[in-house]
Design an enzyme around this catalytic site. Structure first.
Site, PDB file in Angstrom:
ATOM      1  N   LEU A  27       0.834  -1.197   0.000  1.00  0.00           N
ATOM      2  CA  LEU A  27       0.000   0.000   0.000  1.00  0.00           C
ATOM      3  C   LEU A  27       0.874   1.254   0.000  1.00  0.00           C
ATOM      4  CD1 LEU A  27      -2.879   1.178   0.131  1.00  0.00           C
ATOM      5  CD2 LEU A  27      -2.537   1.353   2.600  1.00  0.00           C
ATOM      6  N   TYR A  28       2.001   1.198   0.690  1.00  0.00           N
ATOM      7  CA  TYR A  28       2.924   2.342   0.665  1.00  0.00           C
ATOM      8  C   TYR A  28       3.269   2.712  -0.774  1.00  0.00           C
ATOM      9  CZ  TYR A  28       7.319   4.910   0.971  1.00  0.00           C
ATOM     10  OH  TYR A  28       8.312   5.840   0.798  1.00  0.00           O
ATOM     11  N   ALA A  29       3.633   1.717  -1.565  1.00  0.00           N
ATOM     12  CA  ALA A  29       3.968   1.965  -2.969  1.00  0.00           C
ATOM     13  C   ALA A  29       2.777   2.537  -3.722  1.00  0.00           C
ATOM     14  CB  ALA A  29       4.440   0.671  -3.624  1.00  0.00           C
TER      15      ALA A  29
END
Length: 332
Positions: free
Chosen positions: A153-155
């Site tokens: 999700l960070y990406a």
């Protein structure tokens, strides 16, 4: 006139603010001192800037995900440029607290874009991440590669930042540059990053967790080289001339990789840390964690051609510098 630096209490933010201040600029730093890692380290970074640069550095403790608080933080200031480095960091933590990433990295980025639209600074540079390449097996990673298969999700939030920026650059002709950073390390670094974790554990005699049997490669990039890339881009806004830019935009929006242009084997980096610490590591084998990738490697030809960017610090030079700083900071 002042430069606005978000995430000024963070690792890269501290160093970018320091470089701007050292060349005579005034800097407004904002940060919410998020407790994702030790707030004491963030306060020490701020104290370092204040001690060295005095009133040229003004810190405002605020959360840029709150648009009213952000406007209040910069009220009355003439903003020459924005370096937006504040974010909820960490690939693995995004599996545990996904909403924090959407708040900080998506809503927060939108607020900075809106601030730029209202204030019209000369240029806004923002932090993206090599994580946007996901499981890309083609090495080195190029800004021409597709980046629509994030594995964390960070990406996904960082790729969303790039897409929102493209929209704002197109609609409002805002000069914007996104920088995909590759595994940054060095003095004043982050405690959740591998080189810090390994150094701390080795000096304390604790085991280190080695992913994938050590068959991991990272483009470790020393902080001074990262800052050189940020400042070179900041000083050269993309022209609004309709010509294609790095990343494919025809708006005044560029995307660059900022890395060391080397994929360093994790085993060799651990060996360097062992030599710098004067101790051997106790290794514990673990699988590659969810969201992580086996290798990163930056193609930096576009930023080199456009800005003369050339990293100068090898991992063999950078690791001992970090270990020396770590010992001094912790009194080890």
């Amino acid at each position: 006139m002042a430069f606005l630096v978000t995430g000024a209490a963070g690792f890269i933010g501290h160093h970018v603010a320091s470089r701007l201040l050292a060349r005579g600029e005034r800097v407004i730093g904002i940060d919410n001192l998020n407790p994702y890692y030790a707030v004491s380290l963030k306060r020490d970074r701020l104290a370092d800037l204040t001690a060295r640069f005095g009133d040229a550095f003004r810190f405002v403790g605020t959360d840029f995900t709150d648009e009213v608080a952000l406007e209040t933080a910069v009220a009355g200031a003439e903003i020459e440029g924005i370096v937006h480095l504040g974010a909820q960091a960490g690939v693995r933590h995004s599996l545990e607290d996904p909403r924090a990433y959407v708040r900080a990295n998506v809503m927060g980025h939108l607020n900075l874009l809106e601030l730029a639209r209202a204030r019209r600074p000369r240029h806004m540079v923002y932090a993206s991440s090599s994580s946007v390449y996901g499981g890309n097996a083609r090495l080195p990673f190029s800004v021409a590669d597709r980046a629509d298969n994030p594995v964390s999700l960070y990406a996904a939030t960082k790729r969303a930042d790039e897409l929102m920026s493209e929209s704002y650059a197109h609609l409002y002709r805002l000069p914007l540059t996104g920088l995909r950073f590759f595994t940054v390390y060095g003095p004043w670094g982050r405690p959740d990053m591998a080189i810090w974790i390994f150094t701390s554990a080795i000096l304390a005699g604790r085991p280190i967790r080695v992913s994938n049997g050590g068959r991991v490669q990272r483009d470790f990039t020393y902080i001074d080289d990262i800052v050189a890339g940020v400042i070179a881009c900041l000083d050269s806004p993309p022209p609004d001339d309709g010509a294609p830019k790095p990343g494919g935009s025809q708006a005044p929006h560029r995307i660059y990789n900022v890395g060391n242009h080397r994929a360093e084997p994790l085993d060799e980096v651990i060996a360097l840390i062992e030599r710098s610490c004067g101790r051997s590591a106790i290794r514990e084998a673990v699988p590659l964690p969810p969201g992580d990738v086996a290798a990163t490697f930056a193609d930096i030809e576009t930023i080199r051609a456009d800005h003369g960017y050339q990293p100068t610090t090898t991992i063999a030079e950078g690791v001992p510098r970090f270990v020396d700083w770590f010992r001094a900071y912790h009194g080890v």
